[in-house]
Design a protein around this motif. Structure first.
Motif, PDB file in Angstrom:
ATOM      1  N   SER A 171       0.818  -1.218   0.000  1.00 14.49           N
ATOM      2  CA  SER A 171       0.000   0.000   0.000  1.00 14.49           C
ATOM      3  C   SER A 171       0.853   1.269   0.000  1.00 14.49           C
ATOM      4  O   SER A 171       0.329   2.369  -0.084  1.00 14.49           O
ATOM      5  CB  SER A 171      -0.908  -0.008   1.237  1.00 14.49           C
ATOM      6  OG  SER A 171      -0.127  -0.131   2.422  1.00 14.49           O
ATOM      7  N   SER A 172       2.175   1.138   0.092  1.00 13.38           N
ATOM      8  CA  SER A 172       3.002   2.348   0.187  1.00 13.38           C
ATOM      9  C   SER A 172       3.134   3.037  -1.164  1.00 13.38           C
ATOM     10  O   SER A 172       3.536   2.409  -2.146  1.00 13.38           O
ATOM     11  CB  SER A 172       4.400   1.997   0.693  1.00 13.38           C
ATOM     12  OG  SER A 172       5.226   3.141   0.587  1.00 13.38           O
ATOM     13  N   PRO A 173       2.837   4.343  -1.220  1.00 14.43           N
ATOM     14  CA  PRO A 173       3.003   5.067  -2.491  1.00 14.43           C
ATOM     15  C   PRO A 173       4.463   5.105  -2.946  1.00 14.43           C
ATOM     16  O   PRO A 173       4.730   5.320  -4.127  1.00 14.43           O
ATOM     17  CB  PRO A 173       2.482   6.475  -2.185  1.00 14.43           C
ATOM     18  CG  PRO A 173       2.257   6.554  -0.729  1.00 14.43           C
ATOM     19  CD  PRO A 173       2.282   5.173  -0.154  1.00 14.43           C
ATOM     20  N   LEU A 174       5.414   4.887  -2.041  1.00 14.88           N
ATOM     21  CA  LEU A 174       6.832   4.873  -2.443  1.00 14.88           C
ATOM     22  C   LEU A 174       7.075   3.777  -3.479  1.00 14.88           C
ATOM     23  O   LEU A 174       7.997   3.848  -4.273  1.00 14.88           O
ATOM     24  CB  LEU A 174       7.754   4.623  -1.240  1.00 14.88           C
ATOM     25  CG  LEU A 174       7.765   5.646  -0.109  1.00 14.88           C
ATOM     26  CD1 LEU A 174       8.870   5.336   0.888  1.00 14.88           C
ATOM     27  CD2 LEU A 174       7.941   7.051  -0.661  1.00 14.88           C
ATOM     28  N   GLN A 175       6.232   2.731  -3.461  1.00 17.18           N
ATOM     29  CA  GLN A 175       6.414   1.595  -4.365  1.00 17.18           C
ATOM     30  C   GLN A 175       5.690   1.815  -5.695  1.00 17.18           C
ATOM     31  O   GLN A 175       5.954   1.117  -6.667  1.00 17.18           O
ATOM     32  CB  GLN A 175       5.894   0.326  -3.664  1.00 17.18           C
ATOM     33  CG  GLN A 175       6.261  -0.969  -4.333  1.00 17.18           C
ATOM     34  CD  GLN A 175       7.755  -1.256  -4.365  1.00 17.18           C
ATOM     35  OE1 GLN A 175       8.453  -0.981  -3.401  1.00 17.18           O
ATOM     36  NE2 GLN A 175       8.249  -1.783  -5.472  1.00 17.18           N
ATOM     37  N   GLY A 176       4.767   2.788  -5.720  1.00 20.63           N
ATOM     38  CA  GLY A 176       4.063   3.102  -6.964  1.00 20.63           C
ATOM     39  C   GLY A 176       3.258   1.943  -7.540  1.00 20.63           C
ATOM     40  O   GLY A 176       3.061   1.861  -8.748  1.00 20.63           O
TER      41      GLY A 176
END
Ligand SMILES: CC(C)(COP(=O)(O)OP(=O)(O)OC[C@H]1O[C@@H](n2cnc3c(N)ncnc32)[C@H](O)[C@@H]1OP(=O)(O)O)[C@@H](O)C(=O)NCCC(=O)NCCS
Length: 256
Positions: free
Chosen positions: A148-153
């Motif tokens: 769910s982390s946006p860092l992973q896109g």
């Protein structure tokens, strides 16, 4: 923003561990299901791992979490998370946290710290390989599934495994004298600086995925030939390039 007034030390109270969990949420924006909960930080503290914090005027501005691991009868530390609050980044604090971690590990008899990192994250690769002297020779495909982390896109969570051989000549001379090891690269793998924008924008994500797919294949091929990531270059536009060469197992402990 990083200054000598920043104090780095092991976390002690439960309140400090709570601050780690809060900072984790702030940095990765994980859903509650994906957050490493307080009790796992406490377990890490109790079983010989590390929960380290950096404090500025009592406020926690960075934390690091590591668990002990064992492979072929040898103990090592697996460093699971390092986070620096965004306004304190790019001032050397991440590196200082890793140096503190290394000292603590050496004092307790560890010779190896490992962690995984996303090979598309140019900054992290540069810090790990070029500034700390870690090497990499293992690739894990979609290690945690889609997160769910946006860092992973939204991309598969592919990871390289960083091995930080704490007593190696490579690491000692890099950290002690700032001397980079001489490398004779036999292969390179590139990451364009634009990958950050491509990951962040839904319409461009397919381009980040193409780089990931292509590089995944390159890493797997190179590692199957016995090549190892030994260096990392960044040009003035912040494009990244992994440098791969030969690595002698003995270098982990002595020269090289
Ligand atoms: C990764 C992280 C911990 C690094 O902390 P930091 O305090 O910013 O790191 P440092 O300042 O010690 O080192 C970063 C280096 O990368 C450089 N850098 C910054 N942006 C860069 C980019 N886009 N490309 C290449 N290098 C970059 C910095 O200039 C610095 O190098 P320098 O000291 O030679 O100038 C921090 O960015 C963070 O919390 N990120 C989010 C969470 C994360 O990804 N954690 C790591 C995986 S668990």
């Amino acid at each position: 923003m990083s200054s000598p007034s920043v104090i780095i030390r092991s976390c002690e109270s439960l309140n400090e561990v709570r601050a780690c969990v809060r900072l984790q949420k702030e940095v990765w924006h994980f859903t509650d299901l994906e957050l490493v909960p307080l009790r796992m930080f406490v377990v890490a503290q109790k079983i010989g791992g590390q929960v380290i914090g950096a404090f500025s005027n009592q406020e926690m501005i960075s934390f690091l979490l590591a668990f002990p691991g064992v492979r072929a009868g040898n103990a090592y530390l697996h460093s699971h998370m390092l986070a620096v609050r965004s306004e304190y980044r790019n001032a050397g604090l991440g590196r200082r946290m890793k140096l503190f971690q290394r000292q603590d590990a050496l004092q307790r008899g560890f010779e190896l710290i490992e962690w995984t990192f996303d090979p598309l994250e140019i900054k992290n690769a540069y810090l790990n390989i070029e500034k700390l002297g870690a090497i990499a020779r293992r690739y894990s495909i979609n290690q945690y599934g889609i997160t769910s982390s946006p860092l992973q896109g939204g991309l598969p969570t592919d990871r390289l495994v960083a091995e930080w051989w704490l007593k190696s000549q490579r690491v000692r001379s890099l950290l002690g004298e700032g001397k980079h090891p001489a490398i004779a690269p036999v292969a390179t793998i590139s990451v364009p600086a634009e990958v950050y924008e491509w990951k962040a924008a839904a319409h461009a994500r397919v381009r980040a995925k193409q780089v990931q797919d292509h590089n995944r294949e390159q890493f797997l091929k190179a590692f199957s030939r016995g090549l190892v990531v030994l260096g990392y270059e960044c040009d003035e536009k912040r494009n990244g390039k992994f440098l791969l060469g030969r690595w002698d197992e003995d270098w982990a402990y002595t020269a090289g």
